[in-house]
Design a protein around this motif. Structure first.
Motif, PDB file in Angstrom:
ATOM      1  N   LEU A   1       2.443  -2.943  15.968  1.00  0.00           N
ATOM      2  CA  LEU A   1       2.479  -4.239  16.644  1.00  0.00           C
ATOM      3  C   LEU A   1       3.629  -5.099  16.115  1.00  0.00           C
ATOM      4  N   ALA A   2       3.933  -4.971  14.818  1.00  0.00           N
ATOM      5  CA  ALA A   2       5.042  -5.724  14.221  1.00  0.00           C
ATOM      6  C   ALA A   2       6.404  -5.170  14.633  1.00  0.00           C
ATOM      7  N   LEU A   3       6.427  -3.941  15.118  1.00  0.00           N
ATOM      8  CA  LEU A   3       7.641  -3.294  15.632  1.00  0.00           C
ATOM      9  C   LEU A   3       8.792  -3.307  14.614  1.00  0.00           C
ATOM     10  N   GLN A   4       8.512  -2.725  13.425  1.00  0.00           N
ATOM     11  CA  GLN A   4       9.533  -2.618  12.389  1.00  0.00           C
ATOM     12  C   GLN A   4       9.726  -1.166  11.958  1.00  0.00           C
ATOM     13  N   ASN A   5       9.558  -0.275  12.884  1.00  0.00           N
ATOM     14  CA  ASN A   5       9.670   1.173  12.713  1.00  0.00           C
ATOM     15  C   ASN A   5       8.392   1.727  12.070  1.00  0.00           C
ATOM     16  N   SER A   6       8.335   3.051  11.950  1.00  0.00           N
ATOM     17  CA  SER A   6       7.131   3.695  11.442  1.00  0.00           C
ATOM     18  C   SER A   6       6.986   3.457   9.937  1.00  0.00           C
ATOM     19  N   ILE A   7       5.790   3.702   9.435  1.00  0.00           N
ATOM     20  CA  ILE A   7       5.526   3.565   7.996  1.00  0.00           C
ATOM     21  C   ILE A   7       6.504   4.423   7.201  1.00  0.00           C
ATOM     22  N   LEU A   8       6.698   5.654   7.642  1.00  0.00           N
ATOM     23  CA  LEU A   8       7.550   6.613   6.932  1.00  0.00           C
ATOM     24  C   LEU A   8       8.987   6.112   6.862  1.00  0.00           C
ATOM     25  N   HIS A   9       9.502   5.657   7.982  1.00  0.00           N
ATOM     26  CA  HIS A   9      10.886   5.192   8.044  1.00  0.00           C
ATOM     27  C   HIS A   9      11.066   3.904   7.236  1.00  0.00           C
ATOM     28  N   TRP A  10      10.145   2.965   7.421  1.00  0.00           N
ATOM     29  CA  TRP A  10      10.214   1.679   6.725  1.00  0.00           C
ATOM     30  C   TRP A  10      10.141   1.882   5.214  1.00  0.00           C
ATOM     31  N   THR A  11       9.205   2.716   4.783  1.00  0.00           N
ATOM     32  CA  THR A  11       9.029   2.957   3.349  1.00  0.00           C
ATOM     33  C   THR A  11      10.244   3.640   2.747  1.00  0.00           C
ATOM     34  N   SER A  12      10.833   4.570   3.479  1.00  0.00           N
ATOM     35  CA  SER A  12      12.028   5.250   2.988  1.00  0.00           C
ATOM     36  C   SER A  12      13.139   4.243   2.720  1.00  0.00           C
ATOM     37  N   ASP A  13      13.374   3.346   3.677  1.00  0.00           N
ATOM     38  CA  ASP A  13      14.366   2.287   3.487  1.00  0.00           C
ATOM     39  C   ASP A  13      14.044   1.447   2.266  1.00  0.00           C
ATOM     40  N   HIS A  14      12.784   1.045   2.143  1.00  0.00           N
ATOM     41  CA  HIS A  14      12.411   0.105   1.099  1.00  0.00           C
ATOM     42  C   HIS A  14      12.490   0.729  -0.294  1.00  0.00           C
ATOM     43  N   ARG A  15      12.145   1.973  -0.413  1.00  0.00           N
ATOM     44  CA  ARG A  15      12.242   2.637  -1.714  1.00  0.00           C
ATOM     45  C   ARG A  15      13.697   2.803  -2.136  1.00  0.00           C
ATOM     46  N   VAL A  16      14.578   3.056  -1.187  1.00  0.00           N
ATOM     47  CA  VAL A  16      16.007   3.132  -1.504  1.00  0.00           C
ATOM     48  C   VAL A  16      16.504   1.755  -1.938  1.00  0.00           C
TER      49      VAL A  16
ATOM     50  N   LEU B   1       0.827  -1.215   0.000  1.00  0.00           N
ATOM     51  CA  LEU B   1       0.000   0.000   0.000  1.00  0.00           C
ATOM     52  C   LEU B   1       0.854   1.254   0.000  1.00  0.00           C
ATOM     53  N   TRP B   2       1.730   1.381   0.987  1.00  0.00           N
ATOM     54  CA  TRP B   2       2.459   2.643   1.153  1.00  0.00           C
ATOM     55  C   TRP B   2       3.780   2.700   0.384  1.00  0.00           C
ATOM     56  N   ALA B   3       4.585   1.655   0.428  1.00  0.00           N
ATOM     57  CA  ALA B   3       5.888   1.715  -0.250  1.00  0.00           C
ATOM     58  C   ALA B   3       5.750   1.746  -1.770  1.00  0.00           C
ATOM     59  N   HIS B   4       4.787   0.972  -2.312  1.00  0.00           N
ATOM     60  CA  HIS B   4       4.677   0.845  -3.770  1.00  0.00           C
ATOM     61  C   HIS B   4       3.399   1.436  -4.348  1.00  0.00           C
ATOM     62  N   LYS B   5       2.498   1.886  -3.502  1.00  0.00           N
ATOM     63  CA  LYS B   5       1.237   2.489  -3.979  1.00  0.00           C
ATOM     64  C   LYS B   5       0.542   1.563  -4.985  1.00  0.00           C
ATOM     65  N   ALA B   6       0.510   0.269  -4.683  1.00  0.00           N
ATOM     66  CA  ALA B   6      -0.061  -0.721  -5.600  1.00  0.00           C
ATOM     67  C   ALA B   6      -1.580  -0.711  -5.597  1.00  0.00           C
ATOM     68  N   TYR B   7      -2.184  -0.042  -4.620  1.00  0.00           N
ATOM     69  CA  TYR B   7      -3.634   0.072  -4.555  1.00  0.00           C
ATOM     70  C   TYR B   7      -3.974   1.201  -3.583  1.00  0.00           C
ATOM     71  N   ASP B   8      -5.240   1.557  -3.527  1.00  0.00           N
ATOM     72  CA  ASP B   8      -5.726   2.546  -2.568  1.00  0.00           C
ATOM     73  C   ASP B   8      -6.565   1.845  -1.510  1.00  0.00           C
ATOM     74  N   ALA B   9      -6.597   2.412  -0.313  1.00  0.00           N
ATOM     75  CA  ALA B   9      -7.340   1.783   0.779  1.00  0.00           C
ATOM     76  C   ALA B   9      -8.191   2.810   1.513  1.00  0.00           C
ATOM     77  N   HIS B  10      -9.285   2.338   2.061  1.00  0.00           N
ATOM     78  CA  HIS B  10     -10.171   3.154   2.891  1.00  0.00           C
ATOM     79  C   HIS B  10      -9.408   3.581   4.151  1.00  0.00           C
TER      80      HIS B  10
END
Length: 375
Positions: free
Chosen positions: A82-97, A60-69
């Motif tokens: 709950l998964a404790l893998q850092n915030s969406i913003l931080h995780w996505t930044s890593d993944h896009r790089v 959803l957030w890293a690749h914008k593959a779809y939209d969600a409610h």
């Protein structure tokens, strides 16, 4: 070269949770056991937190593959905490790089080229990327998302509430706080950690390169069983904006099924799919490349290569014609403006070209098997 300083919080987190799983969880199982409520809570929270990473953080957030409610976004944001893998913003930044510089040992945050340990967990134990996290300029689109910014601001509170508060509350309701905390809290967290970390490590080392060999990503059905469908990683790295990783009906991809299922009730939309022709083309090109490398050392390599090239060009021609007609046929069906005669003629042409394409594909597979047998 001197290594960056350790991130003590991460070192302590992974060390303590691992020790608890290895020592205290088995001890509790032997001495007191775990009841069905604790086991069910562990399984439910395992799937909730894992899918929040794969369907939420990743697709959803890293690749914008779809939209969600917004409701689904909030649930994924909470599940991500709950998964404790850092915030969406931080995780996505890593993944896009990672996707932009995959396998570049200097710029890929968790490059598999540095080995299993580094790509699996080592990259999180030291300040390797500390200088990058100033403004998250590769995630400016997400900085406009209210759910993302809300989770980022309150990330610490959310992780404490979900990883400690939630198991404690469930344990209190069940009459055993300690057992619930160990099983649905710590063990669940550690398992989700390493299962999702396998996508960065094993999924770049074990499996097939079905669509591209320009990066180390692999397709692996076994890994897909344990990573919520993320094991089809070679496909993902060439077609990262597809909401699916497993594209065949038999591919185990619960993340895809969740996204698709939610679309039926209006909670997800604009599901992005790569056109079938592009997928087939990538697969064919990779097959040709693999066969050519096999026959290159054979005595009759030149003749075989010429035959392979001829069969490939024939297949590509038939495939192009088939998909052109298929696309036109679908367009006409959608518009519902085709005359009966034109439809019959088009249907006949479609079946004819489909047969020719399948025949060429069958010949190609025979050649493919033949070349393998030579080796």
């Amino acid at each position: 070269m001197q290594k960056p300083p350790l991130i003590l919080t991460n070192v302590l987190l992974f060390s303590v949770t691992s020790l608890i799983c290895l020592l205290l969880v088995p001890l509790e199982a032997i001495t007191n056991g775990f009841d069905s409520t604790e086991i069910i809570a562990c399984i439910v929270l395992f799937w909730f937190s894992g899918l929040s990473i794969t369907a939420g953080y990743h697709r959803l957030w890293a690749h914008k593959a779809y939209d969600a409610h917004p409701l689904i976004k909030v649930l994924f944001a909470v599940g991500g905490a709950l998964a404790l893998q850092n915030s969406i913003l931080h995780w996505t930044s890593d993944h896009r790089v990672h996707h932009k510089h995959v396998d570049d040992n200097d710029r890929d945050p968790y490059s598999a080229g540095k080995g299993f340990w580094f790509s699996h967990i080592g990259w999180m134990l030291r300040e390797y990327q500390a200088s990058r996290y100033q403004d998250y300029n590769n995630c400016r689109d997400l900085q406009k998302d209210k759910v993302v910014t809300w989770q980022h601001r309150h990330y610490l509170m959310l992780t404490l509430a979900t990883n400690i508060g939630l198991p404690v509350m469930l344990g209190w309701l069940n009459g055993d706080i300690w057992g619930m905390l160990l099983l649905a809290g710590v063990l669940r967290l550690a398992v989700v950690h390493h299962i999702t970390f396998f996508i960065n490590s094993l999924a770049h080392m074990w499996g097939k390169q079905s669509y591209t060999d320009k990066n180390s990503a692999r397709d692996n059905g076994v890994l897909a069983l344990f990573t919520f469908g993320e094991g089809y990683h070679n496909y993902h790295h060439i077609f990262e904006y597809d909401y699916r990783n497993g594209i065949r009906w038999w591919h185990f991809d619960p993340t895809k099924w969740l996204i698709r299922g939610l679309s039926f009730v209006g909670l997800t939309s604009n599901l992005r799919r790569v056109p079938e022709q592009r997928i087939e083309k990538a697969r064919m090109e990779m097959q040709l490349k693999q066969i050519q490398s096999r026959v290159a050392t054979l005595p009759n390599a030149r003749i075989l290569s010429q035959r392979l090239q001829h069969e490939y060009e024939l297949l590509a021609e038939k495939m192009s014609a088939y998909y052109d007609v298929k696309k036109h046929r679908l367009e006409l069906k959608k518009k519902q403006v085709v005359e009966q005669y034109e439809r019959l003629d088009l249907d006949f042409k479609y079946r004819e070209l489909k047969h020719a394409f399948m025949l060429a594909k069958s010949r190609w597979l025979e050649v493919h098997k033949l070349q393998i047998s030579y080796t």
